[in-house]
Motif scaffolding. Sequence first.
Motif, PDB file in Angstrom:
ATOM      1  N   VAL A  26      46.269  28.336  50.816  1.00  0.00           N
ATOM      2  CA  VAL A  26      46.530  26.923  51.386  1.00  0.00           C
ATOM      3  C   VAL A  26      45.491  26.041  50.798  1.00  0.00           C
ATOM      4  O   VAL A  26      44.391  26.191  50.611  1.00  0.00           O
ATOM      5  CB  VAL A  26      46.452  26.920  52.825  1.00  0.00           C
ATOM      6  CG1 VAL A  26      46.759  25.375  53.385  1.00  0.00           C
ATOM      7  CG2 VAL A  26      47.304  28.006  53.406  1.00  0.00           C
ATOM      8  N   VAL A  27      46.218  24.961  49.994  1.00  0.00           N
ATOM      9  CA  VAL A  27      45.555  24.085  49.531  1.00  0.00           C
ATOM     10  C   VAL A  27      45.881  22.467  50.204  1.00  0.00           C
ATOM     11  O   VAL A  27      46.894  22.330  50.903  1.00  0.00           O
ATOM     12  CB  VAL A  27      45.883  23.619  47.938  1.00  0.00           C
ATOM     13  CG1 VAL A  27      45.376  24.808  47.317  1.00  0.00           C
ATOM     14  CG2 VAL A  27      47.342  23.095  47.936  1.00  0.00           C
ATOM     15  N   ASP A  28      44.725  21.894  50.303  1.00  0.00           N
ATOM     16  CA  ASP A  28      45.154  20.249  50.680  1.00  0.00           C
ATOM     17  C   ASP A  28      45.622  19.402  50.031  1.00  0.00           C
ATOM     18  O   ASP A  28      45.992  19.618  49.046  1.00  0.00           O
ATOM     19  CB  ASP A  28      43.663  20.006  51.573  1.00  0.00           C
ATOM     20  CG  ASP A  28      42.634  19.433  50.649  1.00  0.00           C
ATOM     21  OD1 ASP A  28      42.932  19.411  49.697  1.00  0.00           O
ATOM     22  OD2 ASP A  28      41.533  19.344  51.260  1.00  0.00           O
ATOM     23  N   GLN A  29      45.866  18.286  50.624  1.00  0.00           N
ATOM     24  CA  GLN A  29      46.592  17.043  49.692  1.00  0.00           C
ATOM     25  C   GLN A  29      45.711  16.561  48.376  1.00  0.00           C
ATOM     26  O   GLN A  29      46.246  16.182  47.731  1.00  0.00           O
ATOM     27  CB  GLN A  29      46.586  15.767  50.599  1.00  0.00           C
ATOM     28  CG  GLN A  29      45.209  15.363  51.158  1.00  0.00           C
ATOM     29  CD  GLN A  29      44.793  15.761  52.148  1.00  0.00           C
ATOM     30  OE1 GLN A  29      44.959  16.773  53.036  1.00  0.00           O
ATOM     31  NE2 GLN A  29      43.769  14.864  52.809  1.00  0.00           N
ATOM     32  N   ASN A  30      44.339  17.173  48.546  1.00  0.00           N
ATOM     33  CA  ASN A  30      43.406  16.939  47.422  1.00  0.00           C
ATOM     34  C   ASN A  30      43.364  18.139  46.237  1.00  0.00           C
ATOM     35  O   ASN A  30      42.502  18.147  45.619  1.00  0.00           O
ATOM     36  CB  ASN A  30      42.041  16.357  47.830  1.00  0.00           C
ATOM     37  CG  ASN A  30      42.353  15.317  48.457  1.00  0.00           C
ATOM     38  OD1 ASN A  30      42.937  14.188  48.105  1.00  0.00           O
ATOM     39  ND2 ASN A  30      41.417  15.288  49.450  1.00  0.00           N
ATOM     40  N   ASP A  31      44.219  19.208  46.618  1.00  0.00           N
ATOM     41  CA  ASP A  31      44.340  20.333  45.728  1.00  0.00           C
ATOM     42  C   ASP A  31      42.899  21.219  45.907  1.00  0.00           C
ATOM     43  O   ASP A  31      42.721  22.158  45.158  1.00  0.00           O
ATOM     44  CB  ASP A  31      44.327  20.058  44.373  1.00  0.00           C
ATOM     45  CG  ASP A  31      45.784  19.259  43.920  1.00  0.00           C
ATOM     46  OD1 ASP A  31      46.790  19.431  44.910  1.00  0.00           O
ATOM     47  OD2 ASP A  31      46.123  18.961  42.896  1.00  0.00           O
ATOM     48  N   ILE A  32      42.238  21.021  47.128  1.00  0.00           N
ATOM     49  CA  ILE A  32      41.134  22.085  47.483  1.00  0.00           C
ATOM     50  C   ILE A  32      41.573  23.115  48.292  1.00  0.00           C
ATOM     51  O   ILE A  32      42.463  22.994  49.336  1.00  0.00           O
ATOM     52  CB  ILE A  32      40.233  21.355  48.420  1.00  0.00           C
ATOM     53  CG1 ILE A  32      39.498  20.119  47.525  1.00  0.00           C
ATOM     54  CG2 ILE A  32      38.918  21.974  48.730  1.00  0.00           C
ATOM     55  CD1 ILE A  32      38.907  20.186  46.250  1.00  0.00           C
ATOM     56  N   VAL A  33      41.310  24.197  47.879  1.00  0.00           N
ATOM     57  CA  VAL A  33      41.638  25.422  48.585  1.00  0.00           C
ATOM     58  C   VAL A  33      41.017  25.666  49.991  1.00  0.00           C
ATOM     59  O   VAL A  33      39.718  25.343  49.845  1.00  0.00           O
ATOM     60  CB  VAL A  33      41.426  27.093  47.854  1.00  0.00           C
ATOM     61  CG1 VAL A  33      41.708  27.964  48.797  1.00  0.00           C
ATOM     62  CG2 VAL A  33      41.998  26.790  46.376  1.00  0.00           C
ATOM     63  N   ILE A  34      41.783  25.630  51.064  1.00  0.00           N
ATOM     64  CA  ILE A  34      41.231  25.543  52.506  1.00  0.00           C
ATOM     65  C   ILE A  34      41.377  26.962  52.981  1.00  0.00           C
ATOM     66  O   ILE A  34      40.524  27.226  54.039  1.00  0.00           O
ATOM     67  CB  ILE A  34      41.661  24.344  53.370  1.00  0.00           C
ATOM     68  CG1 ILE A  34      43.264  24.695  53.699  1.00  0.00           C
ATOM     69  CG2 ILE A  34      41.405  23.213  52.901  1.00  0.00           C
ATOM     70  CD1 ILE A  34      43.894  23.650  54.572  1.00  0.00           C
ATOM     71  N   TYR A  35      42.278  27.653  52.433  1.00  0.00           N
ATOM     72  CA  TYR A  35      42.389  29.236  52.850  1.00  0.00           C
ATOM     73  C   TYR A  35      42.996  30.057  51.781  1.00  0.00           C
ATOM     74  O   TYR A  35      43.672  29.678  51.005  1.00  0.00           O
ATOM     75  CB  TYR A  35      43.341  29.211  54.291  1.00  0.00           C
ATOM     76  CG  TYR A  35      43.761  30.583  54.617  1.00  0.00           C
ATOM     77  CD1 TYR A  35      42.645  31.156  55.328  1.00  0.00           C
ATOM     78  CD2 TYR A  35      44.616  31.535  54.201  1.00  0.00           C
ATOM     79  CE1 TYR A  35      42.680  32.663  55.755  1.00  0.00           C
ATOM     80  CE2 TYR A  35      44.760  32.713  54.726  1.00  0.00           C
ATOM     81  CZ  TYR A  35      43.697  33.374  55.476  1.00  0.00           C
ATOM     82  OH  TYR A  35      43.754  34.664  55.687  1.00  0.00           O
ATOM     83  N   ALA A  36      42.506  31.427  51.842  1.00  0.00           N
ATOM     84  CA  ALA A  36      42.920  32.216  50.885  1.00  0.00           C
ATOM     85  C   ALA A  36      42.704  33.692  51.736  1.00  0.00           C
ATOM     86  O   ALA A  36      41.673  33.909  52.120  1.00  0.00           O
ATOM     87  CB  ALA A  36      42.138  32.463  49.484  1.00  0.00           C
ATOM     88  N   ASN A  37      43.986  34.504  51.647  1.00  0.00           N
ATOM     89  CA  ASN A  37      43.616  35.806  52.278  1.00  0.00           C
ATOM     90  C   ASN A  37      43.136  36.830  51.331  1.00  0.00           C
ATOM     91  O   ASN A  37      43.035  36.556  50.082  1.00  0.00           O
ATOM     92  CB  ASN A  37      44.913  36.119  53.340  1.00  0.00           C
ATOM     93  CG  ASN A  37      46.148  36.672  52.225  1.00  0.00           C
ATOM     94  OD1 ASN A  37      45.941  36.233  50.974  1.00  0.00           O
ATOM     95  ND2 ASN A  37      47.005  37.244  52.637  1.00  0.00           N
TER      96      ASN A  37
END
Length: 133
Positions: A26-37
């Motif tokens: 999951v990335v936020d609106q700024n293309d920062i990864v906020i979750y990776a399984n």
Amino acid sequence: MMGKVPHLNVETLTKILDNIFDEVVVVDQNDIVIYANQASEKHYCERHSTLIGKHVSEIATWSEWEPNSLPISKKEKKRITVEQTSPYGEKIITTATPVLNKNKKIELIVFNVRDIKQLESVKQCPFGKHAKT
């Protein structure tokens, strides 16, 4: 009628997502990864916990996926599914799902990735048998 579903806390949700066979990023609106399984480790060759907090441009293999689904999903603002080739030559299916706020702005993009070989093994599997994963 089904019973009441208990409240799911962050720890339980994380356990669920980390035990999904498919990669979930999951990335936020700024293309920062906020979750990776945990499944994401096989495609990025780094611990899933080290992906969190990075801009996608900081992840060495992110830009090498062809075609790159991030700009397509941002432009379209709708769920897309593409067949991609990973930097390691794997054929995969990626679904990118933008999550929009009430103003129709992207808050998150959820990526779900599955190796095509695994899908093909299911297709070849006789009824009642399970594919090897």
